[in-house]
Write an enzyme that holds these catalytic residues in place. Structure first.
Site, PDB file in Angstrom:
ATOM      1  N   ARG A  10       0.843  -1.194   0.000  1.00  0.00           N
ATOM      2  CA  ARG A  10       0.000   0.000   0.000  1.00  0.00           C
ATOM      3  C   ARG A  10       0.881   1.248   0.000  1.00  0.00           C
ATOM      4  NH1 ARG A  10      -3.983   2.497   4.701  1.00  0.00           N
ATOM      5  NH2 ARG A  10      -4.996   4.032   3.352  1.00  0.00           N
ATOM      6  N   HIS A  11       0.381   2.301  -0.581  1.00  0.00           N
ATOM      7  CA  HIS A  11       1.117   3.574  -0.642  1.00  0.00           C
ATOM      8  C   HIS A  11       1.326   4.189   0.744  1.00  0.00           C
ATOM      9  CE1 HIS A  11      -2.517   5.888   0.275  1.00  0.00           C
ATOM     10  NE2 HIS A  11      -3.161   5.066  -0.548  1.00  0.00           N
ATOM     11  N   THR A  14      -1.128  10.000   3.286  1.00  0.00           N
ATOM     12  CA  THR A  14      -1.432  11.313   2.723  1.00  0.00           C
ATOM     13  C   THR A  14      -2.145  12.140   3.796  1.00  0.00           C
ATOM     14  OG1 THR A  14      -3.673  10.814   1.945  1.00  0.00           O
ATOM     15  CG2 THR A  14      -1.832  10.174   0.488  1.00  0.00           C
ATOM     16  N   TRP A  16      -5.068  13.296   3.509  1.00  0.00           N
ATOM     17  CA  TRP A  16      -6.449  12.811   3.553  1.00  0.00           C
ATOM     18  C   TRP A  16      -6.549  11.524   4.362  1.00  0.00           C
ATOM     19  CZ3 TRP A  16     -10.051  13.612  -1.221  1.00  0.00           C
ATOM     20  CH2 TRP A  16     -10.057  14.967  -1.577  1.00  0.00           C
ATOM     21  N   GLY A  24     -10.651   7.575  -2.551  1.00  0.00           N
ATOM     22  CA  GLY A  24     -11.063   6.913  -3.775  1.00  0.00           C
ATOM     23  C   GLY A  24     -10.024   7.112  -4.861  1.00  0.00           C
ATOM     24  N   ARG A  60      -0.067   8.991  -5.385  1.00  0.00           N
ATOM     25  CA  ARG A  60       0.405   8.493  -4.098  1.00  0.00           C
ATOM     26  C   ARG A  60       0.997   7.093  -4.221  1.00  0.00           C
ATOM     27  NH1 ARG A  60      -5.182   8.784  -4.148  1.00  0.00           N
ATOM     28  NH2 ARG A  60      -6.437   7.008  -3.456  1.00  0.00           N
ATOM     29  N   GLU A  84      -7.570   2.687  -6.539  1.00  0.00           N
ATOM     30  CA  GLU A  84      -8.438   2.458  -5.386  1.00  0.00           C
ATOM     31  C   GLU A  84      -9.904   2.402  -5.826  1.00  0.00           C
ATOM     32  OE1 GLU A  84      -9.133   1.152  -2.763  1.00  0.00           O
ATOM     33  OE2 GLU A  84      -8.380   2.394  -1.102  1.00  0.00           O
ATOM     34  N   ASN A  86     -13.559   3.403  -6.538  1.00  0.00           N
ATOM     35  CA  ASN A  86     -14.173   4.676  -6.937  1.00  0.00           C
ATOM     36  C   ASN A  86     -15.292   4.978  -5.942  1.00  0.00           C
ATOM     37  OD1 ASN A  86     -15.549   6.772  -8.132  1.00  0.00           O
ATOM     38  ND2 ASN A  86     -15.700   5.829 -10.146  1.00  0.00           N
ATOM     39  N   GLY A 154      -5.334   0.707  -0.103  1.00  0.00           N
ATOM     40  CA  GLY A 154      -5.746  -0.104   1.033  1.00  0.00           C
ATOM     41  C   GLY A 154      -6.923  -1.026   0.798  1.00  0.00           C
TER      42      GLY A 154
END
Length: 203
Positions: A10-11, A14, A16, A24, A60, A84, A86, A154
């Site tokens: 996973r990235h 962030t 957010w 999303g 990301r 990710e 939507n 994620g």
């Protein structure tokens, strides 16, 4: 042919992620902590024999994958199918704001029921099928001794993992969510894949 192992990363975090907002497919970049997480994960994963790296094309994920590619000395390929889920009109909202719009939101989550993430978004099952299909395709393009790294998101990676293992979405609630810059390792199989390790981290 198929890869011997597949690493799902996973990235990094962030702003957010930190504030609990639905991202999303919004193209939100890593923050400074996320950049540090990506660098740390790259240094650990560079010693695991990765031979090929494919990433979601969202910034990301790409930034996280670029750190890994640099550490491994490998090229990077992107695939939009790895994006990710939507979430449509829920982009930028937090859980409480979504719950005000969708009264059954918390009950559905706790019960493991799948549902569409906003009227214009995807279901988790749709996302998992999309991402799992892409992962399978990339794994089958590898030689039998290769280790493939997939860098993504994620929920998308967690549900895809369930699908690759032959499980349904409802079983995903039994697994912790992927932490930022955490990874899982799977062994591909003919009928289903096996989970070797889950939610590994360098930090």
């Amino acid at each position: 042919m198929t890869a011997a192992k597949v690493v799902l990363l996973r990235h990094g975090i962030t702003d957010w992620n930190h504030s609990g907002r639905f991202q999303g497919q919004a193209d939100v970049p890593l923050n400074d902590r996320g950049l540090a997480q990506a660098a740390a994960a790259a240094q650990v994963l560079a010693d695991t024999g990765i031979t090929r790296i494919v990433s979601s094309d969202l910034t990301r994920a790409v930034t996280t994958a670029q750190a890994l590619a640099a550490a491994c000395g490998l090229p990077l390929v992107t695939d939009p199918r790895l994006q990710e889920i939507n979430v449509g009109s829920w982009v930028g909202l937090d859980n409480q704001q979504v719950a005000e719009l969708e009264p059954t939101f918390w009950d559905d989550l706790k019960a493991g029921r799948d549902f569409r993430r906003s009227p214009t978004g995807e279901t988790a099952t749709e996302t998992g099928n999309r991402v799992a299909a892409a992962i399978r395709e990339w794994a089958e393009a590898c030689d039998d001794d290769e280790t493939l790294a997939i860098v993504g998101h994620g929920l998308a990676l967690r549900v895809a993992t369930m699908h690759l293992m032959g499980l349904e979405y409802v079983h995903s609630r039994l697994f912790a969510g992927f932490g930022n810059c955490h990874w899982a390792v799977l062994k591909p199989g003919t009928d289903y894949w096996r989970l070797i390790s889950f939610n590994n981290a360098a930090h």
